[in-house]
Design a protein around this motif. Structure first.
Motif, mmCIF file in Angstrom:
data_model
loop_
_atom_site.group_PDB
_atom_site.id
_atom_site.type_symbol
_atom_site.label_atom_id
_atom_site.label_comp_id
_atom_site.label_asym_id
_atom_site.label_seq_id
_atom_site.Cartn_x
_atom_site.Cartn_y
_atom_site.Cartn_z
ATOM 1 N N ASN A 139 0.814 -1.219 0.000
ATOM 2 C CA ASN A 139 0.000 0.000 0.000
ATOM 3 C C ASN A 139 0.847 1.269 0.000
ATOM 4 O O ASN A 139 0.404 2.317 -0.457
ATOM 5 C CB ASN A 139 -0.960 -0.005 1.191
ATOM 6 N N HIS A 174 -1.109 0.602 -6.733
ATOM 7 C CA HIS A 174 -2.538 0.270 -6.654
ATOM 8 C C HIS A 174 -3.037 -0.340 -7.950
ATOM 9 O O HIS A 174 -4.164 -0.093 -8.369
ATOM 10 C CB HIS A 174 -3.365 1.502 -6.265
ATOM 11 N N ARG A 179 -9.007 -7.995 1.335
ATOM 12 C CA ARG A 179 -9.701 -6.793 1.787
ATOM 13 C C ARG A 179 -8.761 -5.608 1.946
ATOM 14 O O ARG A 179 -9.109 -4.481 1.627
ATOM 15 C CB ARG A 179 -10.422 -7.068 3.100
ATOM 16 N N GLU A 180 -7.547 -5.857 2.452
ATOM 17 C CA GLU A 180 -6.714 -4.726 2.893
ATOM 18 C C GLU A 180 -5.774 -4.175 1.836
ATOM 19 O O GLU A 180 -5.274 -3.067 1.981
ATOM 20 C CB GLU A 180 -5.926 -5.130 4.153
ATOM 21 N N VAL A 181 -5.509 -4.936 0.788
ATOM 22 C CA VAL A 181 -4.654 -4.395 -0.263
ATOM 23 C C VAL A 181 -5.489 -3.484 -1.162
ATOM 24 O O VAL A 181 -6.505 -3.901 -1.717
ATOM 25 C CB VAL A 181 -3.977 -5.516 -1.082
ATOM 26 N N ASP A 182 -5.061 -2.238 -1.264
ATOM 27 C CA ASP A 182 -5.837 -1.197 -1.939
ATOM 28 C C ASP A 182 -5.407 -1.086 -3.397
ATOM 29 O O ASP A 182 -4.797 -0.112 -3.813
ATOM 30 C CB ASP A 182 -5.606 0.126 -1.191
ATOM 31 N N SER A 183 -5.720 -2.123 -4.176
ATOM 32 C CA SER A 183 -5.307 -2.122 -5.576
ATOM 33 C C SER A 183 -6.481 -2.477 -6.483
ATOM 34 O O SER A 183 -7.455 -3.076 -6.039
ATOM 35 C CB SER A 183 -4.168 -3.128 -5.782
ATOM 36 N N ALA A 184 -6.362 -2.092 -7.747
ATOM 37 C CA ALA A 184 -7.439 -2.309 -8.709
ATOM 38 C C ALA A 184 -7.710 -3.797 -8.907
ATOM 39 O O ALA A 184 -8.848 -4.200 -9.125
ATOM 40 C CB ALA A 184 -7.092 -1.655 -10.042
#
Lengths: 418, 418
Positions: free
Chosen positions: B335, B340, B358-363
């Motif tokens: 992150n 992302h 859930r926690e990885v903020d990637s497309a």
């Protein structure tokens, strides 16, 4: 204070808090919302005192009555604020919804998961209730938010912010999930709307000039609402009773909202039947009528409408009326002069209703219903952060889902691309 | 030529054509796509001749080999262009889809209808096949489009545009639904990306510097792709065989795409087990390894990675490797340093896979699959206009649906708001 440095700090803290909010449990988010509501009820006296300070200053500054009215907190508006937060707590949590799964020939299973946007900047004017409302929507949707309220509401907003932080901490969530910009300096807005590394979307709420200015200067994407030039088209196959009821309600239910009708279009075949009884209703309610030449042939006391009238959002008891030859002219007028907000047709004809539905390029398109229904609560969203007249991301009333996005998720079993 | 005036004219024509495209039947749109494909096959000779003109000029201008390669048309690329259009014709039409209907207590029935965005501006570089491809996607999704290709491909793009117009006219659709900007003047781009009244969204395709420049100057919303700094995290509970297979494929299947892994994260517990055999594979394929100190303890011939390496999209046979203590450190690294875009975990552990998801903020977030799957075709979109690293509107691979929006539709029976 160095504003740029201060705002960068706010942004950095918001980004860090957004990570914690994204993984916060539904239970923790709801606990925070209910704790904030409790604190608001408990500290109503302190909020009223802070508001009185703002009101005194506003009166001393000679602000007008409409603005003072929006700034004023009362026992009732405080109760409504707390109740609004409890209602948001009761809504289903949009985050983590998964769907659209399919297996692909490669063996992977592809789907989507609903996720928060990240950090949302909200810029608004006098109403202090927006502070609690916007904070609540952002908490529930798992976002961090940076709020920038009007200078007029400074003390009251700070008092509300204190209670929001208390509620977040009670629930074990980071206090920086909701930050209020603590300087009245205008350049803070300039920083907020250009910090693309820390802010994912800006939602401006307020007058058209504020929103236009923010949209012009922002580097962060903006979800915005500009004009609400809404139309009702009464077709030659309209039920006259429905037509008159809807045209009356769309204009006179309330004059100021963005979903109020500003221009009435009437098919030439039924203009003589519909316009006189409708004009009588409008006249009785004090609505000024401005018409095209054909309208004025039927309603001689209507004022002559100018080209400018078709492009004007009156937000007042004024209505422009145009007689049109057919559905094509009605659709063309709406797509040319309207603001792509909300437009309705009144007709009993199946084919024309389908054409109107498809061809009118507006955020809300209605058949045989009042434009006044274009509203997050009436649509069943449970809450509304605003109404968007943009086309990308969110169109029309924007609820919790408008503050979220979807990411792709892939379940594999060791698959590789060949 | 007055560029501003010319572009305003292009914009006005596009807006008018977009109305006709929005109501065009699926049959007419498909007929146009197939007619364009036929014309491309028929006039392959003329396209090759126009391309030869561009190639001569490009060589005379001393353009580099990579650019000449992208510019070159061959019998095979022409056949692929035509086939691509036929495939778009075969996809389901997204426009007019209706759903999410519900009755509200007021009596109205509220739902949503999928609609075109309107006018799409596409800015791209040398590849002339983008002209046919982008035109095809915009036609199918009911949009009008303004294409601005690279100056290097000027003659070829004009030749393709002529065939597109012919196909549109054969199908009874307006020729202005696809316009190619006919001036090489750079200021045309400046106009295109700021004509908010005529253009609804800009899709830039090309190198990072082109895209960053457009995003910085645009007033129209941009769907864009910046970096692809993708990670694979090998967990201590990974199946070693899957881990090595995925880490190999994600890096070495192809080096240039945006979904290729740039940084490998390995849990400390399994680093000594996993890294030596993996390094052997990479070395055999000529991949340069850059590692953190713990990596270099295990792989002494790896180069020392700097802070800069974690933020770099190599697009080359270079890989940075970091040994991490646990899942938290892996997610935090992704992150913080990632772009992302696409990130994968290799693990057999249920709880850790859910947390990563859930926690990885990637497309795109993947479990036990190669990052190379992040692609419109692999996801089953049937076509791809690009991959978005933005969060609002469209995230990850963007297919036909990314060129559309949804409007609210309301079916009533004379209801008014009370």
């Amino acid at each position: 204070m160095d504003i740029k440095q201060y705002m960068q700090g706010v942004g950095r803290d918001a980004r860090a808090a957004s990570r914690a909010m994204a993984k916060a449990s539904t239970g923790a988010k709801n606990a925070a919302l209910n704790a904030i509501a409790d604190a608001i009820v408990r500290d109503a006296g302190a909020l009223l005192a802070a508001n009185a300070q703002d009101m005194d200053q506003a009166r001393a500054d000679g602000l007008d009555a409409a603005l003072l009215d929006r700034l004023q907190l009362t026992d009732k508006t405080i109760a409504t604020m707390a109740e609004g937060l409890r209602q948001i707590a009761a809504l289903p949590d949009p985050i983590g919804n998964m769907g659209d799964f399919k297996y692909r020939p490669s063996g992977i299973q592809v789907g989507k998961m609903r996720v928060p946007l990240g950090v949302i900047g909200i810029i608004y004017e006098a109403r202090p209730n927006v502070t609690a409302d916007a904070a609540g929507l952002c908490i529930k949707s798992g976002n961090a938010t940076i709020l920038r309220g009007g200078r007029e509401a400074f003390h009251c907003n700070q008092a509300i912010a204190k209670l929001v932080k208390e509620g977040l901490e009670v629930a074990g969530l980071p206090a920086a999930a909701v930050q209020i910009v603590e300087t009245p300096d205008r350049s803070a807005v300039g920083e907020l709307i250009t910090m693309t590394e820390f802010v994912d979307v800006i939602v401006p709420r307020g007058g058209k000039s504020l929103i236009a200015r923010i949209a012009a200067d922002a580097r962060v994407p903006v979800i915005k609402h500009l004009d609400g030039i809404c139309h009702v088209y009464i077709d030659d196959e309209a039920d006259p009773e429905k037509a008159i009821r809807i045209a009356d309600n769309a204009k006179t239910h309330r004059y100021a909202p963005c979903n109020t009708m500003e221009t009435l279009l009437v098919n030439a075949t039924v203009a003589e039947l519909i316009l006189p009884p409708l004009a009588e209703i409008y006249r009785a309610k004090g609505v000024e009528l401005r018409g095209c030449p054909a309208t004025r042939d039927i309603l001689p006391d209507a004022i002559a409408a100018t080209e400018e009238d078709w492009r004007t959002e009156y937000l007042a008891p004024i209505l422009s009326i145009k007689v049109v030859a057919d559905l094509d002219e009605a659709i063309d007028h709406i797509n040319t002069y309207g603001s792509h907000h909300t437009d309705a047709i009144v007709t009993e004809n199946y084919t024309k209703s389908r054409r109107f539905l498809r061809e009118v390029d507006s955020a809300s398109v209605m058949i045989n219903a009042s434009t006044r229904f274009a509203d997050g609560f009436e649509y069943g969203l449970g809450a509304e952060i605003g109404i968007s007249t943009d086309k990308i991301h969110a169109r029309g009333p924007v609820g919790l889902e408008g503050l979220t996005s979807e990411k792709w998720i892939v379940f594999g079993d060791g698959e590789i691309r060949v």
